[in-house]
Design an enzyme around this catalytic site. Sequence first.
Site, PDB file in Angstrom:
ATOM      1  N   CYS A 181      63.007  33.513  40.247  1.00 54.03           N
ATOM      2  CA  CYS A 181      63.580  32.259  39.729  1.00 54.03           C
ATOM      3  C   CYS A 181      62.772  31.795  38.522  1.00 54.03           C
ATOM      4  O   CYS A 181      63.316  31.292  37.540  1.00 54.03           O
ATOM      5  CB  CYS A 181      63.637  31.187  40.808  1.00 54.03           C
ATOM      6  N   ASP A 238      61.362  33.475  36.276  1.00 52.33           N
ATOM      7  CA  ASP A 238      61.657  34.218  35.042  1.00 52.33           C
ATOM      8  C   ASP A 238      62.783  33.570  34.233  1.00 52.33           C
ATOM      9  O   ASP A 238      62.763  33.605  33.007  1.00 52.33           O
ATOM     10  CB  ASP A 238      62.012  35.665  35.377  1.00 52.33           C
ATOM     11  N   HIS A 277      60.947  26.474  43.991  1.00 54.00           N
ATOM     12  CA  HIS A 277      62.085  27.120  43.340  1.00 54.00           C
ATOM     13  C   HIS A 277      62.334  26.383  42.034  1.00 54.00           C
ATOM     14  O   HIS A 277      61.980  25.210  41.897  1.00 54.00           O
ATOM     15  CB  HIS A 277      63.313  27.040  44.260  1.00 54.00           C
ATOM     16  N   GLU A 323      70.483  29.543  38.371  1.00 54.94           N
ATOM     17  CA  GLU A 323      69.266  29.927  39.080  1.00 54.94           C
ATOM     18  C   GLU A 323      69.257  31.422  39.381  1.00 54.94           C
ATOM     19  O   GLU A 323      70.312  32.058  39.452  1.00 54.94           O
ATOM     20  CB  GLU A 323      69.142  29.136  40.395  1.00 54.94           C
TER      21      GLU A 323
END
Length: 467
Positions: A32, A34, A95, A111
């Site tokens: 995530c 990245d 996240h 995402e």
Amino acid sequence: MTSIRTYKQAISYLKSMEGHAYNPDNAYGVQCFDLANQYWLYLFNHGLKGVGAADIPTWNNFTNEATVYENTQSFQALPGDVVIFNRNYGEGYGHVGIVLKATLNSITILEQNWLGGAYWTPPEVATRRTHGYDFPMWFIRPFYAKSTKLNAVKSKSKPARKAKANKGKKIMLVAGHGKGAYSNDPGAVANGYNERDFNRKNIIPRVKKYLESVGHTVVLYGGKTMNQDLYQDTRYGQQVGNYSDYGLYWVKKNVKPDIIVEFHLDAASPQASGGHVIISDRYPADDIDKALSSALGKTVGKIRGVTPRNDLLNANVTGRLNLNYRLIELGFITSKHDMNYITNNLDSFTKRIAEAINGRQIGAKASKPKEKQTVWNWKGKFTADRTIKVRKSPGLNGTEVEPRSWLKNGNYVPFDQVIKKDGHWWVRFKYVQPGSSDKDFYCAVCKITDKEQKIKNEKYWGEIVWK
Ligand SMILES: [Zn+2]
């Protein structure tokens, strides 16, 4: 510096990302993080710091780049905001996604790795998904460039910076003390362990395995057995005036590592607890030093932060030789707490250490949290102020009972359970009228509108008296 992109450019770039997999650092796994990094590269020409997504709000200096908002009841996100989910997500690492649209009640974001597809072939692509707000939750709103004719034209011809292939780094791990050619030093001894053997047997092989799993080359000082003592070897070289063939001088000339980490355990009174990171006073702490210090804080605990020293041989020599070096005291060998923690958590502890050296989480699991609680055994009395359907099970697909058994304005039922389902709160009840079925029935008592999704914050279709 504000972004090099205008708001319009940022949003159109963001939209173009959907359906593609981004991995700008080219490290193993399409996480995530990245995706957020790719977006930030586009906006600012540099990435974001953090081992996991939850580090982003505090590990980066957003002064002059963005505003960090923490979610509140009245906060509404905007398209283009980077949203950080807390450590209930991603198995403790958090996240991150980017907001495509938002209302006061939900956000639709782009995402990666929500489902755990960081390592799939092909990997999980950037996907649009709608989530509720959560607490805590952070929103990072970039300062965009002002729209001018010039940057409008420029953006069309200028793609996002392309990352170069990441071949991994050459990392030297050093076990402190040792049984070498010039000495036999066990280091600190306590609680049935000695520093020399404990780190060689339990710590370094595991750190090595994790680092190699993401493509780094790991060199152990003294080879596989680590039967050498870097401190004694370096000192010997100095004593005989040979500054090329011993200890760190040999390392500099022959190994040329990108990173050196030397492992120790501290000794003091039984009460002293926690690890710390020591660096040469010639250079400021770098991201690895800070990440190692943070990893200690999240695991065994830390007694102090990154500490520059000018009285340690290896720190001094690496400082002079311009080698990237730090010494980590993993905790106190004299502390029962520290040794119990480390021996009981060897894998997760050494993984955290390796992640700090790697700079990013290793083996990212799904960002999606484990199933959350949806049923509570709370009792009370619900009195309806309108007609409400009654069902044989909770949820919008539950079989409805015949309309004459629905709740009407003024009817009441005692309930013994509340259930969150299909965007509504439901109660489980039995009819009070004599001769009714003694089975459990369900009805909705309100829609879920509260941001925190707490039933007691809602306006009901009638009245609830809690028991
Ligand atoms: Zn030591």
